[in-house]
Design a protein around this motif. Structure first.
Motif, PDB file in Angstrom:
ATOM      1  N   LEU A  34       0.905  -1.213  -0.079  1.00 22.22           N
ATOM      2  CA  LEU A  34       0.075  -0.070  -0.036  1.00 22.22           C
ATOM      3  C   LEU A  34       0.935   1.356   0.017  1.00 22.22           C
ATOM      4  O   LEU A  34       2.087   1.379   0.866  1.00 22.22           O
ATOM      5  CB  LEU A  34      -1.148   0.139   1.423  1.00 22.22           C
ATOM      6  CG  LEU A  34      -1.771   1.353   1.340  1.00 22.22           C
ATOM      7  CD1 LEU A  34      -3.031   0.918   0.757  1.00 22.22           C
ATOM      8  CD2 LEU A  34      -1.850   1.857   2.714  1.00 22.22           C
ATOM      9  N   VAL A 186      -9.232   2.649  -0.948  1.00 19.44           N
ATOM     10  CA  VAL A 186      -7.888   2.527  -1.849  1.00 19.44           C
ATOM     11  C   VAL A 186      -8.170   2.479  -2.972  1.00 19.44           C
ATOM     12  O   VAL A 186      -9.286   2.013  -3.600  1.00 19.44           O
ATOM     13  CB  VAL A 186      -7.189   1.490  -1.111  1.00 19.44           C
ATOM     14  CG1 VAL A 186      -6.689   1.656   0.140  1.00 19.44           C
ATOM     15  CG2 VAL A 186      -7.889  -0.134  -1.163  1.00 19.44           C
ATOM     16  N   LYS A 202      -3.365   5.242  -1.722  1.00 15.50           N
ATOM     17  CA  LYS A 202      -4.140   5.991  -0.739  1.00 15.50           C
ATOM     18  C   LYS A 202      -4.056   7.314  -1.304  1.00 15.50           C
ATOM     19  O   LYS A 202      -2.711   7.799  -1.510  1.00 15.50           O
ATOM     20  CB  LYS A 202      -4.033   6.052   0.741  1.00 15.50           C
ATOM     21  CG  LYS A 202      -4.501   5.029   1.414  1.00 15.50           C
ATOM     22  CD  LYS A 202      -4.433   5.032   2.858  1.00 15.50           C
ATOM     23  CE  LYS A 202      -5.397   6.091   3.766  1.00 15.50           C
ATOM     24  NZ  LYS A 202      -5.103   5.762   5.239  1.00 15.50           N
TER      25      LYS A 202
END
Lengths: 210, 371
Positions: A34, A186, A202
């Motif tokens: 991420l 996301v 993000k």
């Protein structure tokens, strides 16, 4: 072995054999990353760490950072790399199977059988692959699989000073990445390409999704 | 928000990943179409006089077809892995299948079939040639495959027909290569948006193959042309020219429809002007072909004009296509490797060399066919 012992063994072993595979075996990993764009300030530590860790030649990149300027003058940095897609378009055209998808979701290249045809490079919608000018084969991010095998994090993740990159196992519900991907909004790059990337973002600016 | 990085950095390192040799390769592939024409001619018992030329030229060109991609590999010494580790069937670790692996295997199959077609077709003519004597008499005898009388040769007609039919499928598949790879297994912006490219390639290779056949026929006959050979080739050539120009026009309309309002539209300026040039050239070749039906000696101009159009079209598609970024938002400058011209010409030169060798062995005019 006596017949009585054989029957005893069979009845003892049977319930174990009948257990579902998932409970008998450790759960398969599904690695993902991420990237929180708001935390990235473009220091390029990840780019340098990756190049040093993986001996990436000058002029090509396993990871890079794109820079976008907002109308108000603020700058946004978007790190990019191989997305280790669930449905990787680069694996299909490989004529020798040198590019493959591992059980844990990593898309890797077997340098020994890559013929350097460039089909996988042309097939990647993210521009993440390149011909390695030194080795003469296709190259790209491996999520530092040699480090993962030793229980370490990918070099780019470890080098990031603002923890903009979070790496982990999506199949582990207790992992930080699982919790964030489950609970917050996301994004992934090029949804329309149906590649199902495993690099999540993000606060990704729309313009970065080219 | 303004965009300051529309290109991917790895693209900048080497924008033309597939070098111009792939364009030479696309031209040599027209050998597959010559084989299709020879097969159809044999099956339909039409254009019989043109079969030996089409077959020898087709086998020569097609046998050199894989030299192009071989020259473009970064690890050419591993090329044989395409056969030993061919990715033809999907597995959990290697989903899908590779067009490159499929076509490499089809190349071998088609090459074997077309050589068998050539050898059996030429068996009796080679026997007749061996009777004429000369230094290569024993070699001609070997190529006669033991067929020493017309009756035996006539009995082989059904076998040749079966082989001719079998060659058509892999040859047709080769006629659309590498366009299927470009459209379905790459993410180059132009190729992904060029949806009718396989059809254009198929028609285009007929234009290239008939133009090459007309040119070679003119050279070997020194301008004394047989209408029975030239006319059918000109008719097929004309149909090919009209098809390609029509299809290119349709593609231009489609791009206009899809991208006119989009910020991506300026990127098409790299290819669109050359497409107009190709359309004009092929239309000119078409008109000249019509005139050439009356004046066969004009066929040399027909073929040269068409080959200029075909070369421009392939270059435009394969090389200029790579100048547009994967994002569709940026353009690269054309920087070619220093030895690009030699590398590009080599497969074509190899094809011509094979043709010279084969045409000195096998007769390009066979009088006894079908009798």
């Amino acid at each position: 072995m006596r017949r009585r012992d054989l029957l005893k063994l069979t009845f003892t072993a049977a319930p174990i054999l009948l257990l579902p595979a998932s409970s008998a075996l450790p759960q398969r990993k599904r690695y993902a990353m991420l990237i929180d764009v708001e935390r990235c300030y473009g220091c390029m530590a990840c780019v340098a760490a990756c190049a040093a860790e993986n001996n990436v030649p000058i002029g090509v990149f396993r990871t890079w950072v794109e820079r976008y300027v907002r109308k108000d003058g603020n700058v946004v940095f978007v790190p990019k790399q191989c997305n280790h897609c669930e449905n990787p378009p680069c694996v299909k055209p490989c004529p020798t199977g040198a590019t493959f998808k591992r059980e844990d979701g990593l898309v890797l290249i077997n340098d020994e059988i890559c013929i350097g045809c460039g089909a996988c490079i042309q097939a990647c919608p993210y521009g993440a692959r390149f011909p390695n000018p030194v080795k003469g084969v296709a190259d790209k991010c491996t999520f530092c699989e040699h480090r993962l095998a030793n229980g370490l994090l990918p070099a780019c993740v470890e080098a990031c000073p603002t923890t903009a990159r979070i790496f982990g196992d999506l199949n582990d519900s207790e992992s930080e990445i699982s919790k964030i991907v489950e609970s917050s909004n996301v994004q992934v790059l090029k949804v329309w390409a149906h590649t199902e990337p495993k690099i999540y973002y993000k606060s990704l600016p729309t313009e970065a999704d080219l | 928000m303004s965009l300051s990085a529309p290109l991917f950095p790895n693209e900048l390192a080497e924008p033309i990943l597939w070098h111009p040799v792939i364009f030479a390769y696309a031209l040599v592939i027209s050998g597959a179409d010559l084989i299709i024409l020879a097969s159809l001619a044999y099956i339909s018992r039409r254009m019989m006089k043109a079969i030996p030329l089409l077959l020898v030229l087709g086998v020569s060109f097609f046998s050199a077809a894989l030299l192009g991609p071989l020259a473009d590999l970064r690890q050419p010494s591993r090329a044989s892995l395409i056969y030993s580790l061919a990715h033809l069937f999907p597995t959990a670790t290697n989903p899908g299948f590779s067009f490159i692996a499929l076509y490499a295997n089809l190349w071998l199959l088609l090459l074997i079939l077309s050589i068998a077609f050539l050898l059996i077709y030429q068996s009796y003519p080679m026997h007749l040639k061996s009777l004429e004597g000369g230094r290569l008499k024993s070699l001609y005898k070997v190529f006669s495959l033991g067929v020493s009388d017309g009756e035996r040769y006539r009995r082989l007609a059904s076998l040749i027909t079966v082989i001719a039919i079998l060659t058509i499928i892999p040859a047709v598949l080769w006629g659309v290569y590498p366009s299927v790879l470009l459209v379905f297994q790459t993410w180059i912006f132009l190729w992904r948006s060029w949806v009718i490219l396989p059809v254009i390639f198929f028609a285009d290779t007929f234009v290239a193959s008939t133009a090459a056949a007309l040119l070679v026929y003119f050279i070997i006959k020194l301008g004394k042309l047989d209408q029975e050979v030239v006319s059918p080739l000109l008719k097929i050539h004309s149909a090919g020219c009209v098809s390609v120009t029509g299809l290119l026009g349709v593609q231009l309309l489609l791009w206009n429809q899809w991208f006119e309002e989009s910020a991506l539209y300026p990127a098409f300026n790299v290819v669109v002007p050359i497409i107009y040039f190709v359309i004009a050239t092929l239309l000119l070749s078409f008109l000249l072909a019509l005139a050439s039906l009356k004046v066969p000696r004009l066929s040399i101009i027909v073929s040269i004009v068409a080959l200029v159009g075909v070369v421009m079209n392939k270059w435009n598609t394969l090389v200029n296509g790579q100048l547009i970024s994967r994002t569709g938002m940026g353009l690269f400058d054309l920087h070619l490797p220093t030895d690009w011209l030699l590398t590009t010409i080599s497969p074509i030169a190899a094809a011509i060399l094979i043709f010279v060798i084969l045409s000195s062995l096998f007769p390009l005019e066979v009088k006894e066919v079908g009798k």
